[in-house]
Design an enzyme around this catalytic site. Structure first.
Site, mmCIF file in Angstrom:
data_model
loop_
_atom_site.group_PDB
_atom_site.id
_atom_site.type_symbol
_atom_site.label_atom_id
_atom_site.label_comp_id
_atom_site.label_asym_id
_atom_site.label_seq_id
_atom_site.Cartn_x
_atom_site.Cartn_y
_atom_site.Cartn_z
ATOM 1 C CG HIS A 1 -1.675 0.940 1.332
ATOM 2 N ND1 HIS A 1 -3.177 2.063 0.008
ATOM 3 C CD2 HIS A 1 -1.663 2.338 2.271
ATOM 4 C CE1 HIS A 1 -2.928 2.915 0.738
ATOM 5 N NE2 HIS A 1 -2.951 3.063 1.673
ATOM 6 C CG ASP B 1 -0.193 6.202 1.773
ATOM 7 O OD1 ASP B 1 -1.731 6.009 1.624
ATOM 8 O OD2 ASP B 1 0.543 5.720 3.000
ATOM 9 C CG ASP C 1 -5.340 3.456 4.520
ATOM 10 O OD1 ASP C 1 -5.117 3.254 5.852
ATOM 11 O OD2 ASP C 1 -4.276 4.242 4.538
ATOM 12 C CG HIS D 1 -5.833 7.458 1.105
ATOM 13 N ND1 HIS D 1 -5.702 7.226 0.313
ATOM 14 C CD2 HIS D 1 -5.350 7.065 2.457
ATOM 15 C CE1 HIS D 1 -4.418 5.845 0.470
ATOM 16 N NE2 HIS D 1 -4.345 5.864 1.921
#
Lengths: 1019, 1019
Positions: free
Chosen positions: A64, A66, A188, A434
């Protein structure tokens, strides 16, 4: 060739088109890409087989990544600043690709296109070929695939669609069909919007998985085997917006003890025969315990186990080495009767197994907001966190649309258009992340986002300047002249600081032109405000007509802003009308000698002994003797309506205990729900003119507001200015504006979902479970991307915001929106900083607008209030873009006669209920176009009705040779797109179901927008 | 066929042989391996070219993988316990191999064979093939190559040679010639021994690089360009022991800011064209600054830059990605005139460049002890740290040699012999690691080492039991009987706790046999001590002769040890004589009824009013009325000699400041150099018998000692017992024994180098620079692996130790040895624990022996004291190994007549000056044999002289078909081995130099052992 005439059989449907222009040189290649269907096996064809009568455990190797959070995008990509976080995406992809190449059994999913394509362009062609092979064999699978994994609370649907379109296009361009994700992967984001589900469905995705939902909701869903469901993504679009949706068991982490990343501390599987540390039995036992327990919460004998986490797989070998062993030793037990079967898998292979199970699924119609991770951690603070970044993002989207349109409209394309546009597209893609627009990043990272966006705007401004010069000049001078000139005649400058009423061109020049570009596909009228340094100006339009103007003083709170450097003293206001669709009209503005016709703003003394009223024939606002709004008359109703600013104290917890959370970037947790009024008495100044009437309110040293009503508008603007929020009392503050009315809303209010459909909210209640709220304020907060409303049988109040904010209705008749927050403690969800936006030692000042609507509820003969709100919503999202040009070299007459000062980019004006959502250059000589019906069912007798347009007629400005309807993202042919269909527990929607399960004929696609079907065979 | 007759033309040379037995089945394959000369290019042939007239920067990608330290070997290999250290060697090798396969430009060196072969055996054959290719192309190069990177202070040369032989053999077996390291790589050991250099030279290595040397020495060497040198590895062996040696510039780390590992925090090279973080210029500038400065300290335009550190390259891609960029952007500057050239390189390629430079080099003849890293950090504590592990390792080596010999001597080999032996070889290899035997590991890791060693001993004990049964039984019973029996007649148990006078077999059985296996190649006599529970025993030898015995009480300090569980009350002592070389003699021991000939130990009361004397015709020790040793008479001299125990207080620093170091596992730092006597008065008991005379001294509650003189020995034994060292005063203590004599040593003393040559030391002085000592005690400490001596023109005193200890002579005539340490603070070099060895809440007790020699200095007619010391040194390193067998089933007569109770494994007994250093099974039907001349030049008129033996005659027990001389490690033919020759600054050694540069003819190899050459052409 596909349908040229679009018929909206119901409201709120978006049609996406791929148009090809006259020059067909590249069209076949582009078609090929879309059509490419490799002999190789990817997606559902590449799945490792599951075993019947066994519990099939799908191990999902994933990372994941970001797109910015604690570090900037580049810092994450390159892996710098490891003292903040050990994370380098370049290494992740390198390492994963190496591991996949070594072993065809292995699988990996990758999500964030922003990172992937940054990596891709650095690779040698031989590496690229290897990766293409991996993708074509389904070993490396793209999931999600948008430019970033967007937030779902604070993002606008236009930007979500855009960033998916771009990510999926890059994947399509690079990998063809096998690069197309089938699965949404929102693991997420902090809560999930229904609109996102709808968008996934309309993009042709088969399902979506996510990680975060309210802990109570999750407990209940797991207990009742309802964690996987069919989500009705739209109240308007029916089945076509249904999306199979799964809530992951363990967020997106690996089972406890099975995190094999270099960032983890779990023990590896140690299988040395003679090693004193051999732990094979113990670890397999523990894994089996985990999956056995997990299996109790899911309906099929398939489990999706995420094996990865934030920035994992920098050393992919570490993960795979241990998963290899786990699989080997776990499956070895099958010879002794174990019925647990582990396989490397992907979310699509897992979904395929669910689909093949043939069972039915629960359904859901509301959304997953707000998200709470524990009784005192409601993730509702981020709805408002970093209000200026949230607004700047909307500005960015606004300019991106303008830039796309003008780039598409350009008579001559420059080779630089595409890179500039791409940079801007990608920047906006990043902004949707996000931890970007959400405000949950570190301060330095927020600054990097802002910088990127301002660079992106600057880049795209080169496009708009070029196109506007072409358009202005071409009609009057010969084409050859404009072709050979190396510089431009006009500046067409943008003024990015208009939000603080600052614009160097208008402030410092005695003569300048203002070009208003209207990105909507219908004519608009707009009250224009220009910062000027003097009080006497003349404005003439393109026909030489002198415009009526009004001058207003810039509020002292703005003038006093420490970091604002501007000569402007006034705002010059005029009413620009009949602004052409996808076109512009230019005005010539000239400073007059002060002797000529001096104009004083109409000004009332602060203190009045009676009600102060401003307004027009549509709406009147009354202010009481204390300076507060007290009464509204509109739409035949007169009601007591007040507005005030208040603040909550941000809780200061220790974060160590479950029950002692601090309010922070993510979390809104008011200290004991205490609320403070900021003033008992408001200083007001009243300015009344022919064009606009304004009340300037000063609540205290750090809160002020201008309330205004324009002559022809039926709503009022509340332009608030908050900050610096004082913290010298060591108390963080979360400031709200609250509108109180007597409307008997009975706990019900409505908030929008990503700026599109409205969702009904009820105070202290959730639709699908009996909620127990331990945080009565923040647990009732919902994301307001653009709109919050309430009503009773007679009256209705609505507020449009100019950015995402948290909002609620904590008392009947009252709406509150959180406008700004400044906090002194971290809320311990990783960001590691208090949300204390400070510049040069001063707290951040935020300024913004609320559009206030009041009137009769329900439908009626004339345009409904809801329909008005919808139209204003689009007009305020995409007002005209103001381009300023110095006019030193041309006097008004020269200007008027030498250049084309009005331009219309569209041939047939769209009805107000239809929005040209997208017009952008796609591949060479291709356009991507989206038409959107913006009304929901029943919002208006007239505007919610079906509409029919002919696409070619509307866009006859372009020579369209071919057009074809695509999925919402624009990267797949709609009529070739099939989605896996899942059967709901109840069979009430039988007809649609059957229709959708069967191969959909061309016409049948219509069904996707509603139930009234013409020309579609119902089986 | 090579020379069967070895002539030692001078002392101290080791001849290594590879012998082939009668069964030739596998011999060709083994030969092939040794001879393999692949067409592929490895080693010096695989180097990337350097550029003339440029500064060539050799980037050395490497990892330093401690074979145990903070984590155990397995924890490091598998990467568990990441909370202690993020280190998993399996991932490192995986990752490096992946990276190397991807790009033929890249290089990597690997060092620790213990880890490499653990990894190797887990690989698929396809991975193995890939790795073979990498090795054959010189892309993966083995450097060092021993089983571990051994310590150089506390290790014995026998174990160093063994662990290199094993590591290099595994490399040879696996990779052939390209697997053979050419370079020593001792980058982390804490100081460097001359013997190590000599061993490298004799193994045919071309050079050696190391990291740690005294900070003052380093400063001076860098300043004077003397960091690279020709090290004369031996004062006896001449040129053949010369080794090119380089001290690394930056220890073994990457330049500051250029550590690109996942374990580092330096920023990557960011080359994104538009990245705001682009740092290419800045990083290349910084790198150039570094190398430019570094170049000032080295003689050639070549620099070796280590790019790696402890457990680096778990993600090799991270390192290589950034090194690729560094090389690319650095070398790109050459077009603009830069003369710096970066290449991927290896230490051998670097050495090749130095060699090709043709310049001359400084020389060095002393060693690099002690190592100080700052003015108050002398790494002399580890010379003694964990005294029981240090002793246990010697026990392990002892049993390994016994096990090797017996396995070689076995009439029938079991298939299990080789795995058992290999496990033991590898365990001893691990024990040599510079954080194993050194005592600088965490407590848990030390326990793991001890456990491994005890498992290894148990495994090898299966071999010895099998072989001894075969040998004992075969002569008396038919071969077929012994072949088919599934269990053994005799136990041949080993008693690993004899060090605390405990042995279940001898304690609990009324009849048992004691088999004394003599691993030396000459007959020995030995005073044997057996723990028994009673006071009346009869001992008969293999011929039925009853032996004279003596019983002694076990000292109360031993009896009182908390963790000792034993029934033994006494030690039974007898004199076993004429123990056959590489053979055994068995004794039958029977408990007598107490009525039969009761024996009381002769006992004197503690208090005496005059001198208490024990001794024999060779040596007499006198103890004063306070119980201290006060006088020694030996070798015609009577001198005042005292012995006492004292302790230093371990400094408690904060480790934060340079000048405030704590004493710890590495560092010896006495608090203000204060020393405390442990007693003013010693309680003594005196036991005098015919065989031995003993004084039992009790200094205090935790220090006691037995001083003994055996009837026929010319030295005394001081068997000390220390602990638990009290710490209830919160003071760490470092206990020493000190022998004071009147010898006028003038600051000079001698310590051994890894148990072999002696090196002269001078108090407060270093040979090669003007030392400034800020720690006068610890800065004068040197490693004593086996021996420390001092002398003046008439008298000489020598102490042999039974394990490595730190030692010094801080006053003239005095020798001190640190015997035990217990400390309360960590010394901040990583281990993170105080060296506070505690079991069940009690501090560790250590017991050991010092052999004390006193006599005339200098040579003389009879055997010199030095020669006696040498012989005793070997005899005490490898005394007989005691095997105990229960004799319940056989009475003495049955036993004596039914079994072979004496065995001689050698045909011709070696002279005392020649030691059969090695006799071990190698490949099938092959033996590895080493003959060593154990005397240094001039140590003895007789014993230092040349010796000649015929190898086949000596080993005629074996049917030798073929034999060939090898390098010291046994893995290369000596006559095919050529070493790079370097020219010293001064040309004083001209003749040898020329001879060595030329291809050495078979006979000329003799020259390597001295200057007297027969049959060798001198050019």
């Amino acid at each position: 060739m596909s349908r040229e005439t679009i018929s909206w059989s119901a409201a709120l449907c978006i049609f996406s088109y791929f148009l090809h222009g006259v020059d067909m040189r590249n069209i076949n290649a582009a078609y090929d890409k879309l059509r490419e269907s490799p002999a190789s096996q990817c997606g559902y064809l590449s799945c490792h087989p599951t075993k019947p009568n066994m519990l099939n455990v799908h191990l999902i190797a994933h990372t994941h990544d970001d797109v910015g959070w604690l570090k900037t995008v580049d810092q994450y990509y390159y892996g710098s600043e490891t003292n903040i976080q050990k994370a380098g995406v370049q290494y992740i992809i390198d390492s994963v690709v190496d591991a996949l190449i070594k072993d065809p059994e292995k699988r990996f999913i990758y999500v964030e296109s922003a990172f992937f394509f940054k990596w891709w362009k650095e690779q040698t062609s031989s590496v690229q070929e290897s990766v293409k092979k991996l993708v074509s064999e389904g070993r490396l699978e793209f999931i999600g695939g948008a430019w970033s994994m967007n937030d779902e609370a604070t993002t606008h649907y236009q930007s979500i669609i855009d960033q998916f379109s771009w990510g999926l296009r890059r994947l399509n361009d690079t990998f063809g069909e096998c690069g197309r994700p089938r699965i949404g992967w929102q693991i997420d984001p902090f809560g999930h919007s229904r609109e996102m589900a709808s968008i996934f469905a309309q993009m042709g995705f088969d399902g979506m998985f996510f990680g975060r939902l309210d802990y109570q909701d999750k407990d209940e869903r797991l207990m009742t085997k309802n964690a996987e469901m069919i989500w009705h993504g739209s109240a308007n679009l029916g089945k076509s917006s249904d999306l199979f949706t799964g809530a992951l068991y363990n967020n997106y982490q690996a089972p406890d003890g099975f995190c094999f990343d270099i960032l983890c501390s779990d023990d590896p599987i140690i299988d040395g025969k003679h090693s004193p540390d051999n732990n094979v039995k113990e670890r397999v036992d523990a894994f089996f315990d985990f999956v056995t327990k997990m299996a109790e919460s899911y309906r099929t004998p398939n489990l999706l186990i995420t094996m990865g986490e934030d920035f994992h797989y920098q050393n992919a070998g570490m993960w795979y080495t241990n998963m290899d062993k786990l699989i080997k030793y776990a499956n070895a037990r099958q010879v002794n009767g174990s019925n647990i079967n582990l396989i490397y898998s992907t979310p699509s292979c897992y979904l395929k197994s669910l689909h093949e199970s043939g069972i039915t699924w629960p359904t859901k119609s509301d959304d997953f907001f707000p998200y709470a991770s524990d009784p005192h951690a409601y993730w509702t603070g981020y709805f408002t966190s970093r209000p200026t970044i949230k607004r700047f993002e909307r500005d960015g989207n606004h300019f991106l649309q303008v830039c796309k349109q003008l780039s598409a409209l350009a008579p001559k394309k420059s080779v630089e258009f595409e890179p500039h546009l791409t940079f801007m597209r990608e920047t906006l893609g990043i902004m949707q992340h996000h931890d970007a627009i959400t405000g949950t990043e570190k301060q330095k990272v927020a600054l990097d986002y802002a910088k990127r966006l301002s660079v992106g705007i600057r880049a795209c401004a080169a496009n708009t300047r070029s196109v506007l010069n072409q358009l202005s000049v071409q009609s009057e001078t010969s084409a050859s002249t404009s072709e050979t000139r190396s510089d431009y005649i006009f500046d067409f400058k943008i003024c990015p600081l208009l939000n603080i009423t600052s614009c160097p061109v208008s402030e410092s020049n005695e003569r300048f032109a203002l070009t208003l570009y209207n990105p909507l596909a219908h004519f608009t009228d707009e009250y224009v405000r220009v910062p000027v340094a003097h009080h006497n100006y003349k404005v003439i339009d393109n026909k030489g007509v002198t415009m009526e103007i009004q001058l207003l003083p810039i509020p002292s709170a703005v003038m006093n802003m420490k970091n604002r450097t501007s000569n402007a003293q006034y705002e010059l206001v005029f009413f620009a009308t009949n602004l052409p669709p996808l076109g512009y009209r230019t005005y010539y503005i000239e400073k007059l000698n002060s002797s000529e016709g001096f104009l004083r703003p109409s000004f009332s003394p602060k203190k009045t002994s009676s009600l102060t009223v401003i307004g027009n024939e549509y709406i009147k606002l009354g202010f009481d003797t204390n300076g507060f709004l007290s009464e509204v008359t509109a739409d035949g109703l007169t009601r007591i309506v007040s507005q005030e600013f208040l603040y909550y104290e941000g809780a200061k917890g220790n974060n160590a205990e479950f029950l002692n959370r601090s309010s922070g970037a993510y979390i809104f947790r008011p200290n004991k729900n205490k609320i403070h009024f900021v003033a008992n008495q408001v200083d007001i100044e009243v300015y009344r003119g022919e064009i606009v009437q304004e009340v300037h309110q000063k609540f205290n040293d750090w809160i002020s507001q201008v309330v205004r009503v324009y002559r022809s508008k039926s709503y009022a603007e509340f332009e608030w200015l908050i900050g610096p929020i004082p913290i010298d009392d060591d108390v963080g503050k979360e400031v709200i504006t609250r509108f109180n009315s007597g409307i008997e809303s009975a706990g019900i209010f409505y908030t929008d979902s990503n700026g599109r459909e409205m969702i009904k909210r009820q105070r202290n209640r959730r639709d699908t479970w009996n909620v127990k709220l331990n945080e009565e304020v923040s647990g009732n907060y919902y994301p307001v991307t653009t709109k919050i409303t309430l009503e009773d049988t007679t009256a209705r109040m609505a507020i449009l915001t100019d950015r995402a904010q948290g909002g609620s209705s904590l008392q009947d008749g009252a709406l509150e929106l959180m406008v700004h927050r400044r906090l002194l403690h971290d809320d311990a969800f990783g960001v590691g900083e208090a949300l204390n936006e400070t510049e040069h030692g001063k707290g951040l000042i935020a300024r913004g607008k609320h559009l206030f609507f009041f009137g009769q509820s329900g439908t009626r003969k004339g345009i409904s209030l809801k329909a008005t709100e919808r139209i204003v919503q689009i007009e305020s999202l995409l007002p005209t873009w103001k381009f300023f040009s110095n006019m030193k070299s041309y006097n008004a007459e020269e200007w008027r006669t030498s250049f084309r000062n009005i331009f219309n980019g569209i041939s047939v004006v769209l009805p107000k209920s239809v929005h040209l959502l997208t017009l952008e250059p796609w591949h060479l000589n291709q356009l991507l176009v989206r038409f959107e019906h913006i009304m929901e069912k029943g919002e208006d007798v007239h505007y919610s009705r079906s509409v029919q347009i002919n696409v070619k007629d509307v866009l006859s400005t372009f020579k369209i040779d071919d057009m074809r309807e695509t999925t919402l993202d624009g990267n797949a042919w709609l009529n070739e797109t099939q989605r896996l269909q899942f059967v709901p527990d109840s069979e009430e929607e039988g007809i649609q179901l059957i229709c959708n399960i069967l191969k959909i004929s061309k016409d049948c696609a219509l069904i996707k927008c509603g139930k009234t079907v013409s020309g579609c065979k119902i089986f």
